[in-house]
Design an enzyme around this catalytic site. Structure first.
Site, short mmCIF file in Angstrom:
data_model
loop_
_atom_site.label_atom_id
_atom_site.label_comp_id
_atom_site.label_asym_id
_atom_site.label_seq_id
_atom_site.Cartn_x
_atom_site.Cartn_y
_atom_site.Cartn_z
N TYR A 274 -14.54 2.89 -13.03
CA TYR A 274 -14.57 1.74 -12.08
C TYR A 274 -15.06 0.59 -12.87
O TYR A 274 -14.54 -0.72 -12.75
CB TYR A 274 -15.33 2.37 -10.83
CG TYR A 274 -15.34 1.33 -9.65
CD1 TYR A 274 -14.39 1.09 -8.89
CD2 TYR A 274 -16.30 0.16 -9.68
CE1 TYR A 274 -14.48 0.16 -7.78
CE2 TYR A 274 -16.40 -0.75 -8.60
CZ TYR A 274 -15.33 -0.72 -7.80
OH TYR A 274 -15.43 -1.56 -6.61
N LYS B 114 -13.12 -2.81 -13.79
CA LYS B 114 -13.50 -4.32 -13.29
C LYS B 114 -13.73 -5.27 -14.25
O LYS B 114 -13.54 -6.63 -14.01
CB LYS B 114 -14.95 -4.13 -12.40
CG LYS B 114 -14.57 -3.41 -11.20
CD LYS B 114 -13.41 -3.97 -10.06
CE LYS B 114 -13.35 -3.14 -8.95
NZ LYS B 114 -12.26 -3.56 -8.13
N ASP C 198 1.26 -1.24 0.10
CA ASP C 198 0.01 0.07 -0.03
C ASP C 198 0.89 1.24 -0.04
O ASP C 198 2.03 1.21 0.43
CB ASP C 198 -0.85 0.10 1.35
CG ASP C 198 -2.14 0.85 0.78
OD1 ASP C 198 -2.22 1.95 0.59
OD2 ASP C 198 -3.31 0.32 0.92
N ASP D 278 3.85 2.21 -4.44
CA ASP D 278 3.10 3.10 -5.23
C ASP D 278 2.91 2.21 -6.50
O ASP D 278 3.58 1.87 -7.20
CB ASP D 278 3.93 4.23 -5.76
CG ASP D 278 3.09 5.24 -6.57
OD1 ASP D 278 1.85 4.71 -6.99
OD2 ASP D 278 3.75 6.29 -6.98
#
Length: 291
Positions: free
Chosen positions: A185, A189, A64, A92
C-alpha cells in the site's frame, strides 16, 4: 481521547450523504456536458466523490468491478435530485482492455475533463510474509491502472476547446511516511505521488495533476483493516482504532468519505488552478506534528 466504537458497532458506518454535506461550487465547467471519470465508485470514497461531482452538475462515469455497488451509487445520485448524473460502467482495473474501453465509453457521454483515481485495496502483512500475488494485484489496481487511465484520458482533456482539466490521485498519509505491515500500500501511494508530478510536468499548465492525502477514513476498506491489524499486532480492535489509527493524529476522529470527496470537488474546480503537482494534505496532524 473520545472513545471509539468497536468494529461491530453500527457507528462504524458513515452517515448517509445528503446534499447539505456536499461542497457546491460555481464553475463554468461543472455541467452535464463535462465528464468526470471516477474509479472505485461502488463504495467508500469513490462512491462519495461520484455523488459529490454529480451534485455539482457533472456527468460522472463511475468505474468499479462491483456492479451492484455501482447501481447503489446511481440510486443515491438520483435520490438527491442532482444537477448532474452518474453512469455506471463495470470495469476490471487489472485488465488493460477493460480500462481502454471504459475511457472510450466515457468519451461518448461528453467531454472528459476530470479523472479521479480512487480505487484502492489493502492487505496487512509483514514484508517477509506478504503474498506475491497480492502484491501484484494491489499494484495493478492502485498504480498501474491510474497510469493507464491517465494515459487514455489525457488526450481527451487536451482535445477540449481550452485543454483545461485535471487528474487527481488518491494518495494517503502513507504516501508521506511508512508504518509497518503495509508495504505494498505504501509503495503504491508513493508511486502515485510520482505519477501526479509527472502529469503536472506534462500538462502544459492547463491539464493539472494533484493528489489528495488523508488519514483514516470511515470506509469499508478501513473497517476491514481493524481485525487484520489487531491479529497482526496482537492487540485489541479498540487499541487499533485508538492507538494505531488515531494515536498520532491531533484531530481525534475518523474522517468521513464525503469530507474527502469535497476535496476532489475543490481540486477539480477553477478555484484550484494553482494546485498542480501538489498534494491536498488533510490528515488531522498525522505527518507534521509530534509530541
Amino acid at each position: 481521547m473520545a472513545s471509539q466504537p468497536s468494529q461491530d458497532d453500527d457507528s462504524l458506518s458513515p452517515p448517509p450523504i445528503t446534499e447539505d454535506r456536499v461542497l457546491r461550487l460555481e464553475d463554468d465547467r461543472f455541467s452535464s456536458d463535462t465528464v468526470a471519470v471516477v474509479t472505485g465508485a461502488a463504495s467508500g470514497i469513490g462512491r462519495a466523490t461520484a455523488i459529490a461531482l454529480a451534485v455539482n452538475g457533472l456527468t460522472v462515469v463511475g468505474l468499479d468491478v462491483d456492479e451492484d455497488g455501482l447501481d447503489g451509487t446511481v440510486e443515491t445520485v438520483e435520490s438527491l435530485d442532482a444537477d448532474g448524473r452518474m453512469v455506471a460502467t463495470q470495469c476490471d482495473l487489472t485488465d488493460s482492455t477493460d480500462i481502454e474501453a471504459a475511457v472510450d465509453a466515457a468519451s461518448e457521454e461528453g467531454s472528459i475533463r476530470y479523472l479521479a483515481n480512487i480505487a484502492g485495496m489493502q492487505h496487512i502483512a509483514s514484508i517477509p510474509e506478504f503474498p506475491t500475488e497480492e502484491y501484484d494485484r494491489m499494484m495493478d489496481v492502485m498504480l498501474r491502472a491510474p497510469f493507464l487511465l491517465s494515459k487514455h484520458v489525457m488526450p481527451h482533456i487536451e482535445a477540449t476547446d481550452d485543454g483545461v482539466g485535471a487528474i487527481a490521485n488518491m494518495s494517503s498519509v502513507h504516501g508521506q511516511y511508512a508504518t509497518r505491515d503495509k508495504a505494498t500500500y505504501i509503495t503504491a501511494k508513493h508511486g502515485l505521488n510520482g505519477l501526479t508530478r509527472s502529469i503536472a510536468a506534462e500538462g502544459e499548465g492547463t491539464l493539472r495533476g494533484f493528489s489528495v492525502s488523508v488519514g483514516y477514513v470511515l470506509t469499508p476498506l478501513m473497517a476491514n483493516q481493524i481485525t487484520d491489524t489487531a491479529e497482526e499486532r496482537g492487540i485489541s480492535e479498540e487499541e487499533v482504532v485508538e492507538d494505531v489509527m488515531l494515536g498520532q493524529a491531533r484531530t481525534k476522529e475518523l474522517m468521513m468519505p464525503i469530507e474527502v470527496a469535497n476535496l476532489f470537488v475543490f481540486g477539480f474546480s477553477s478555484h484550484a488552478k494553482h494546485l498542480n503537482g501538489g498534494d491536498l494534505l488533510f490528515d488531522g496532524g498525522y505527518t507534521h506534528t509530534y509530541e
